[in-house]
Write a protein that holds these residues in place. Structure first.
Motif, PDB file in Angstrom:
ATOM      1  N   MET A  26       0.848  -1.192   0.000  1.00 15.81           N
ATOM      2  CA  MET A  26       0.000   0.000   0.000  1.00 15.81           C
ATOM      3  C   MET A  26       0.880   1.238   0.000  1.00 15.81           C
ATOM      4  SD  MET A  26      -3.146  -0.772   2.632  1.00 15.81           S
ATOM      5  CE  MET A  26      -3.820   0.869   2.424  1.00 15.81           C
ATOM      6  N   LYS A  27       0.342   2.301  -0.540  1.00 13.40           N
ATOM      7  CA  LYS A  27       1.077   3.558  -0.582  1.00 13.40           C
ATOM      8  C   LYS A  27       1.426   3.982   0.839  1.00 13.40           C
ATOM      9  CE  LYS A  27       0.849   8.233  -2.484  1.00 13.40           C
ATOM     10  NZ  LYS A  27       0.025   9.219  -3.220  1.00 13.40           N
ATOM     11  N   GLY A  28       2.693   4.325   1.026  1.00 14.62           N
ATOM     12  CA  GLY A  28       3.126   4.758   2.349  1.00 14.62           C
ATOM     13  C   GLY A  28       3.592   3.635   3.254  1.00 14.62           C
ATOM     14  N   HIS A  29       3.440   2.388   2.815  1.00 14.89           N
ATOM     15  CA  HIS A  29       3.891   1.253   3.613  1.00 14.89           C
ATOM     16  C   HIS A  29       5.266   0.804   3.134  1.00 14.89           C
ATOM     17  CE1 HIS A  29      -0.337  -0.242   5.030  1.00 14.89           C
ATOM     18  NE2 HIS A  29      -0.139   1.042   5.271  1.00 14.89           N
ATOM     19  N   SER A  30       6.157   0.568   4.086  1.00 10.81           N
ATOM     20  CA  SER A  30       7.507   0.156   3.708  1.00 10.81           C
ATOM     21  C   SER A  30       7.883  -1.200   4.288  1.00 10.81           C
ATOM     22  CB  SER A  30       8.520   1.213   4.176  1.00 10.81           C
ATOM     23  OG  SER A  30       8.412   1.395   5.578  1.00 10.81           O
ATOM     24  N   HIS A  31       6.864  -1.881   4.851  1.00 11.28           N
ATOM     25  CA  HIS A  31       7.115  -3.187   5.454  1.00 11.28           C
ATOM     26  C   HIS A  31       6.238  -4.215   4.748  1.00 11.28           C
ATOM     27  CE1 HIS A  31       9.131  -1.376   9.030  1.00 11.28           C
ATOM     28  NE2 HIS A  31       8.417  -0.349   8.639  1.00 11.28           N
ATOM     29  N   GLN A  50      11.887  -5.219   4.763  1.00  9.52           N
ATOM     30  CA  GLN A  50      11.812  -3.784   4.552  1.00  9.52           C
ATOM     31  C   GLN A  50      12.613  -3.492   3.284  1.00  9.52           C
ATOM     32  OE1 GLN A  50      12.965  -1.629   8.118  1.00  9.52           O
ATOM     33  NE2 GLN A  50      11.833  -3.058   9.410  1.00  9.52           N
ATOM     34  N   LYS A  51      12.562  -2.280   2.831  1.00 14.30           N
ATOM     35  CA  LYS A  51      13.261  -1.946   1.586  1.00 14.30           C
ATOM     36  C   LYS A  51      14.728  -2.387   1.673  1.00 14.30           C
ATOM     37  CE  LYS A  51      10.349   0.365  -1.122  1.00 14.30           C
ATOM     38  NZ  LYS A  51      10.099   0.032  -2.523  1.00 14.30           N
ATOM     39  N   GLU A  52      15.111  -3.257   0.759  1.00 18.23           N
ATOM     40  CA  GLU A  52      16.493  -3.730   0.592  1.00 18.23           C
ATOM     41  C   GLU A  52      16.990  -4.554   1.772  1.00 18.23           C
ATOM     42  OE1 GLU A  52      19.009  -0.903  -2.066  1.00 18.23           O
ATOM     43  OE2 GLU A  52      18.056   0.381  -0.572  1.00 18.23           O
ATOM     44  N   ASN A  53      16.123  -4.939   2.681  1.00 19.62           N
ATOM     45  CA  ASN A  53      16.556  -5.731   3.833  1.00 19.62           C
ATOM     46  C   ASN A  53      15.579  -6.865   4.133  1.00 19.62           C
ATOM     47  OD1 ASN A  53      18.996  -4.464   4.931  1.00 19.62           O
ATOM     48  ND2 ASN A  53      17.672  -2.693   5.246  1.00 19.62           N
ATOM     49  N   ILE A  54      16.129  -8.028   4.439  1.00 17.20           N
ATOM     50  CA  ILE A  54      15.322  -9.124   4.966  1.00 17.20           C
ATOM     51  C   ILE A  54      15.454  -9.078   6.482  1.00 17.20           C
ATOM     52  CG2 ILE A  54      15.013 -11.619   5.112  1.00 17.20           C
ATOM     53  CD1 ILE A  54      16.198 -11.810   2.288  1.00 17.20           C
ATOM     54  N   ILE A  55      14.322  -8.885   7.165  1.00 13.44           N
ATOM     55  CA  ILE A  55      14.356  -8.723   8.611  1.00 13.44           C
ATOM     56  C   ILE A  55      14.187 -10.067   9.316  1.00 13.44           C
ATOM     57  CG2 ILE A  55      13.353  -7.531  10.587  1.00 13.44           C
ATOM     58  CD1 ILE A  55      14.668  -5.712   8.451  1.00 13.44           C
ATOM     59  N   LEU A  97       4.821   0.724   9.925  1.00  7.56           N
ATOM     60  CA  LEU A  97       5.260   0.644  11.307  1.00  7.56           C
ATOM     61  C   LEU A  97       5.991   1.922  11.674  1.00  7.56           C
ATOM     62  CD1 LEU A  97       6.505  -3.026  11.744  1.00  7.56           C
ATOM     63  CD2 LEU A  97       4.542  -1.945  12.807  1.00  7.56           C
ATOM     64  N   VAL A  98       5.303   2.728  12.406  1.00  9.63           N
ATOM     65  CA  VAL A  98       5.916   3.955  12.885  1.00  9.63           C
ATOM     66  C   VAL A  98       5.807   3.946  14.405  1.00  9.63           C
ATOM     67  CG1 VAL A  98       5.785   6.481  12.864  1.00  9.63           C
ATOM     68  CG2 VAL A  98       5.274   5.176  10.797  1.00  9.63           C
ATOM     69  N   ALA A  99       6.832   4.404  15.064  1.00  8.08           N
ATOM     70  CA  ALA A  99       6.829   4.378  16.522  1.00  8.08           C
ATOM     71  C   ALA A  99       5.547   4.997  17.062  1.00  8.08           C
ATOM     72  CB  ALA A  99       8.038   5.149  17.051  1.00  8.08           C
ATOM     73  N   GLY A 100       4.862   4.239  17.886  1.00 10.23           N
ATOM     74  CA  GLY A 100       3.623   4.729  18.482  1.00 10.23           C
ATOM     75  C   GLY A 100       2.383   4.273  17.756  1.00 10.23           C
ATOM     76  N   LEU A 101       2.500   3.945  16.461  1.00  9.33           N
ATOM     77  CA  LEU A 101       1.311   3.519  15.717  1.00  9.33           C
ATOM     78  C   LEU A 101       1.167   2.005  15.810  1.00  9.33           C
ATOM     79  CD1 LEU A 101       1.303   5.716  12.482  1.00  9.33           C
ATOM     80  CD2 LEU A 101      -0.220   5.840  14.443  1.00  9.33           C
ATOM     81  N   VAL A 102       0.946   1.505  16.992  1.00  6.74           N
ATOM     82  CA  VAL A 102       0.919   0.063  17.164  1.00  6.74           C
ATOM     83  C   VAL A 102      -0.422  -0.541  16.815  1.00  6.74           C
ATOM     84  CG1 VAL A 102       2.699   0.081  18.914  1.00  6.74           C
ATOM     85  CG2 VAL A 102       0.313   0.337  19.599  1.00  6.74           C
ATOM     86  N   ASP A 103      -1.413   0.266  16.503  1.00  6.95           N
ATOM     87  CA  ASP A 103      -2.734  -0.292  16.258  1.00  6.95           C
ATOM     88  C   ASP A 103      -3.017  -0.485  14.778  1.00  6.95           C
ATOM     89  OD1 ASP A 103      -4.847   2.659  16.374  1.00  6.95           O
ATOM     90  OD2 ASP A 103      -2.812   2.362  15.639  1.00  6.95           O
TER      91      ASP A 103
END
Lengths: 117, 112
Positions: A26-31, A50-55, A97-103
């Motif tokens: 989705m637009k704005g999602h990086s995970h 995440q972009k260019e990384n396997i977590i 996933l942004v700090a604080g946006l856990v919901d």
């Protein structure tokens, strides 16, 4: 306001061929997350990128499966030398996933139904 | 290892009746989600439950979370045919990964 886009919706491969599944978050999602759903079962986690990384790739089979999420373009789940047991629905999900946006739930695409002949 | 169990696996009910789907999980988690899946379709997010005692309602569906008991419930009130679908609970594994561990799903069939 597009959601998670996956293509193709259906993919048929013969044993031994390669399968490439694509996912645009989705637009704005990086995970991005990939899950596999076998018939009559729940979803099983495969990999988190995440972009260019396997977590986290703890759910990926050790052989034949790989995933990437390049700086530009969609995330790709690649299955080499497919076997009958790879037949399943593969779902991609994305989140912001942004700090604080856990919901924020993960938002799922429509899936790719992979059939191996 | 985090395990998530749902019951029942299959539920056939008549329109107008009430019922509850249960979701148990084996270790502590900060977040629990309920999703709905129609045949051949993707997963639709229904509820996000974040804290002990959380209760959320949307139409005929109500979800609750008891983190001490490691139990979530999805209650269906006065079922209608349109609610027929498979319902999954999913628990956030936590840590740096945020991967979801899904329950086995409950196939709900509402008979007219």
């Amino acid at each position: 306001n597009a959601g998670v886009m996956q293509n193709p919706r259906h993919l048929v491969r013969r044993r031994g061929q390669e399968a490439r599944l694509r996912c645009s978050p989705m637009k704005g999602h990086s995970h991005v997350y990939w899950y596999r759903q076998l018939p009559e079962e729940g979803l099983k986690f495969m990999v988190y990128l995440q972009k260019e990384n396997i977590i986290d790739e703890s759910g990926m089979p050790k052989e034949r499966f790989s995933a990437e999420f390049p700086k530009e373009g969609p995330s790709i789940l690649r299955i080499q030398q497919v076997v009958r047991g790879d037949s399943a629905a593969y779902f991609c999900a994305s989140s912001k996933l942004v700090a604080g946006l856990v919901d924020q739930p993960q938002h799922f695409g429509d899936g790719t139904r992979l059939s191996i002949l | 290892e985090l395990k998530v169990e749902q019951n029942p696996l299959f539920l056939s009910m008549q329109e107008g009746k009430n019922y509850t789907i249960y979701c148990n999980y084996s270790t502590t988690s900060d977040r629990l989600y309920w999703y709905r899946q129609d045949p051949g379709k993707s997963l639709e997010s229904l509820f996000v439950l974040l804290s002990n005692g959380a209760v959320k309602q949307e139409g005929r569906l109500m979800a609750s979370l008891d983190t001490k008991a490691r139990l979530s419930t999805l209650h269906i009130t006065a079922a209608v045919h349109d609610l027929s679908a498979t319902y999954f609970c999913a628990v956030d594994y936590g840590g740096a990964t945020n991967k979801l561990i899904f329950g086995t799903g409950t196939l709900l069939a509402v008979q007219p």
